[in-house]
Design an enzyme around this catalytic site. Structure first.
Site, short mmCIF file in Angstrom:
data_model
loop_
_atom_site.label_atom_id
_atom_site.label_comp_id
_atom_site.label_asym_id
_atom_site.label_seq_id
_atom_site.Cartn_x
_atom_site.Cartn_y
_atom_site.Cartn_z
N LYS A 278 0.82 -1.21 0.00
CA LYS A 278 0.00 0.00 0.00
C LYS A 278 0.85 1.27 0.00
CE LYS A 278 -4.22 -2.10 1.61
NZ LYS A 278 -3.70 -3.50 1.61
C1 LIG Z 1 -4.26 -4.59 0.84
C2 LIG Z 1 -3.45 -5.83 0.65
C3 LIG Z 1 -3.80 -6.81 -0.31
C4 LIG Z 1 -5.05 -6.72 -1.15
O1 LIG Z 1 -4.98 -5.73 -2.13
P1 LIG Z 1 -6.32 -5.21 -2.85
O2 LIG Z 1 -5.88 -4.06 -3.67
O3 LIG Z 1 -7.24 -4.80 -1.73
O4 LIG Z 1 -6.86 -6.32 -3.63
C5 LIG Z 1 -2.97 -7.91 -0.46
N1 LIG Z 1 -1.87 -8.06 0.30
C6 LIG Z 1 -1.50 -7.14 1.24
C7 LIG Z 1 -0.28 -7.40 2.06
C8 LIG Z 1 -2.28 -6.00 1.44
O5 LIG Z 1 -1.90 -5.11 2.38
#
Ligand SMILES: *Cc1c(COP(=O)(O)O)cnc(C)c1O
Length: 510
Positions: free
Chosen positions: A114
Site C-alpha cells: 500500500k
Molecule cells: C491490501 C493488501 C492486499 C489486497 O490488495 P487489494 O488491492 O485490496 O486487492 C494484499 N496483500 C496485502 C499485504 C495488502 O496489504
C-alpha cells in the site's frame, strides 16, 4: 482528464476534484472518461520515476484545474526516492525460474504494497486542494486493522495543511503493527487505540463522516474531514505504473520481446491491485490472463466462476488478513468496464447487493469476465505449504498473501498448461507476518514475543530484514492514547484544539 461516475449520477469532474471527493457523493466510483493508450517502446530505458510520469500524466492533465506536468513530477520525486524506499528500483522484479517472476511491492516505509500508492497520494491530494481552492485544513480519518493505518501515516506525515488521525483496535493488531503505528513521528500524526474491534473502529469513523452537525462544528474552526481509502482514484492510479515497469524489466531480462504476452497473478482483497493490472491491459500492456487469487474468504473466485457475487457467507480470519474482505469495493469499476460502461447494470447489481447481499450478472457479462480473469483460492494449509516450498525449492522467502498467489498460480498452470511468462505480485515483506511464516518453515507455533520470532526467522533463512522493521524495537513510543468508542469525537476536538469536554485519557505504557 475528466472522471465520470460508474452509476451515471454525477457530472464529469476534473482529476483534482475526483481525488478530493474520493467517491461519488451519491454513490458510485469515479473512472476516467476515456482510457489512454501507452506506446511501450516510448518507455524503453526509463527508470521507475520516469515510467510513473509517462503513465500518470495521461490521467491527471488536460484542463486548467488538472495538474501541471511539473506538479506531477514534483509529487513523484517526493514519493519514490531512496529515503522512502530501500531500492531505487522501487519495485524490483525477481526471477524465480524461467517464465516465473515476482514483483516485490514491499520496499517502502511500511514493508507492504500500500506504500506505493500512499506515498504519492497525499501529495496529489494537497495539490488538488490548492487547485480546487479549498482553504480548510484536511483532517484524514482512518480506521485500520493494521496495515493501512501505518501506510497512511507514513504517506501523510508532515504533508502541509493536513492532519492524520488513525484509530486502531487496541489489542486487535500484531505487536509489530502496533509499534509501527505508535512510534510514528511527524508534526501532524495522531494514533489512537480504541477499546473495541476493527468493525467498531470502522463503524465509528463512518458515523463521524455522516455526522453533519459535527462536520459543521469542525468546519467553522477551519477543518474538513477526508478519507484516504482505496476507492480513491489517487490510490488506484499509482498502481497501474508498476505493471508497465515490470513488463519493461522482463524485456531487459530477455524473457520477452515488445508485444509478447504476459500473465499477471495478484493476491486480491478489495480488487484494487488487480484492477490496476486490468487498466494497464486496456492501455496497451499485452496481458493474456489476470489471475485473481483469494484466501478462504473466496467471494471473488466464486464470483468469477459462477457469476454470482454472494457476500452473505461465513467470514474467516486467515493467515493473510489484508485479504479478509467480503465486499471488494473496486470490483464496481471492473464491472463498469466489462459491461461496456453501462451504469444501468451497475445500479441494478449494487442495489441488489445492498438489499440481498448478493447479485448475479447476466450470461454475456459472465462470459466476458471469464475471458479476462481466472479465479481460485488457497486454503490455510496450502498457504503455509507454499511458503515452505518456495523457501526450500528456490531459497526465496514469501509472506502469506504472496503464498496465496503462488498457490493459485499453480492451480492455473495445472488446469491450463499456459506457460506464458508470469508476473506475480508480492504484496508484503515476509517479516511483516512473522508468525505464519515461522509456522510454515518450522512446523512449530511462534513465540509470544513477535520480535523473538522475527530474529529466529532471520537466523533460519538469512533473508534480509527490512530496516524499518528491524529497528522498530529501539524507536520511542510516541502515541499512547487509548479511548472508549464514545470518546472519539472528544479526542478529535482535543487534537484540533477546538475545545470539548474535559477528557479523561487512559495512557497505556508498554
Ligand atoms: C491490501 C493488501 C492486499 C489486497 O490488495 P487489494 O488491492 O485490496 O486487492 C494484499 N496483500 C496485502 C499485504 C495488502 O496489504
Amino acid at each position: 482528464m475528466r472522471y465520470i461516475s460508474t452509476r451515471g449520477n454525477y457530472n464529469p469532474v476534473e482529476s483534482t476534484k475526483a481525488i478530493i471527493l474520493g467517491m461519488v457523493p451519491k454513490g458510485g466510483l469515479f473512472v476516467p472518461e476515456s482510457l489512454p493508450n501507452i506506446d511501450l517502446t516510448d518507455l524503453k530505458g526509463k527508470n521507475y520515476k520516469e515510467v510513473a510520469f509517462e503513465v500518470m500524466k495521461n490521467f491527471l492533465t488536460g484542463s486548467e484545474n488538472d495538474f501541471s506536468e511539473d506538479e506531477i513530477k514534483m509529487a513523484i520525486e517526493k514519493a519514490y526516492n531512496t529515503e522512502k524506499f530501500d531500492t531505487s528500483e522501487i519495485c524490483p522484479l525477481k526471477k524465480i525460474k524461467e517464465r516465473f517472476y515476482i514483483l516485490e511491492l514491499w520496499h517502502g516505509p511500511t514493508a507492504a504494497f500500500k506504500d506505493i500508492a500512499l506515498q504519492i497520494m497525499p501529495h496529489l491530494f494537497v495539490i488538488s486542494m490548492e487547485k480546487q481552492n479549498h482553504k480548510k485544513e484536511s483532517v484524514i480519518l482512518v480506521a485500520t486493522s493494521g496495515d493501512t493505518g501505518k501506510a497512511a501515516l507514513e504517506g501523510f506525515k508532515n504533508v502541509p495543511k493536513t492532519k492524520i488521525i488513525v484509530f486502531y483496535p487496541s489489542g486487535g493488531v500484531s505487536k509489530v503493527q502496533e509499534l509501527q503505528m505508535t512510534t510514528t513521528d511527524g508534526k501532524n500524526t495522531y494514533v489512537i487505540g480504541v477499546e473495541g474491534n476493527f468493525d467498531d473502529c470502522q463503524t465509528m469513523v463512518k458515523k463521524i463522516f455522516a455526522d453533519s452537525e459535527f462536520k459543521e462544528e469542525v468546519s467553522r474552526r477551519g477543518f474538513e474531514f477526508s478519507s484516504a481509502n482505496s476507492i480513491n482514484w489517487g490510490r488506484l492510479l499509482p498502481q497501474i505504473v508498476y505493471y508497465f515497469w515490470a513488463y519493461l524489466k522482463l524485456i531487459e531480462d530477455g524473457a520477452l520481446y515488445f508485444g509478447d504476452e504476459v500473465n499477471i497473478c495478484v493476491p486480491t482483497g478489495n480488487f484494487g491491485n488487480i484492477l490496476a493490472a486490468y487498466y494497464a491491459k486496456r492501455m496497451g500492456l499485452p496481458v493474456k490472463m489476470l489471475i485473481c487469487a483469494s484466501n478462504s474468504n473466496n467471494v471473488l473466485s466464486d464470483f468469477i466462476n459462477t457469476g454470482v457475487y454472494n457476500s452473505d457467507r461465513e467470514f474467516f480470519k486467515t493467515f493473510s488478513p489484508s485479504m479478509d474482505i467480503l465486499i471488494s469495493s473496486n470490483l464496481e469499476r471492473f464491472l463498469f468496464e466489462i459491461s461496456s460502461r453501462n451504469p444501468q447494470k451497475i445500479i441494478r447489481w449494487y442495489e441488489e447487493l445492498l438489499k440481498d447481499k448478493r447479485f448475479k450478472v447476466d450470461e454475456s457479462t459472465k462470459t466476458r469476465i471469464k475471458k479476462e480473469l481466472y479465479g481460485n483460492y488457497a486454503t490455510e494449509a496450502e498457504t503455509l505449504s507454499e511458503i515452505k516450498e518456495m523457501f526450500f525449492s528456490y531459497n526465496y522467502l514469501i509472506d502469506p498473501h504472496t503464498a496465496v498467489g503462488v498457490n493459485v498460480y499453480k492451480k492455473y498452470l495445472a488446469e491450463t498448461r499456459d506457460e506464458t511468462p508470469l508476473i506475480l505480485c508480492s504484496t508484503a515483506s515476509p517479516y511483516k507476518f512473522n508468525n505464519a511464516v515461522y509456522m510454515a518453515l518450522t512446523g512449530k507455533n511462534a513465540y509470544d514475543d513477535e520480535f523473538l520470532t522475527l530474529s529466529e526467522l532471520n537466523e533460519i533463512t538469512g533473508f534480509k530484514i527490512p530496516a524499518n522493521l528491524k529497528n522498530l524495537q529501539e524507536l520511542k513510543t510516541i502515541h499512547r492514547t487509548t479511548i472508549k468508542l464514545s470518546e472519539a469525537k472528544n479526542i478529535i476536538r482535543k487534537i484540533l484544539r477546538i475545545g470539548g469536554k474535559k477528557l479523561c485519557l487512559k495512557h497505556s505504557r508498554r
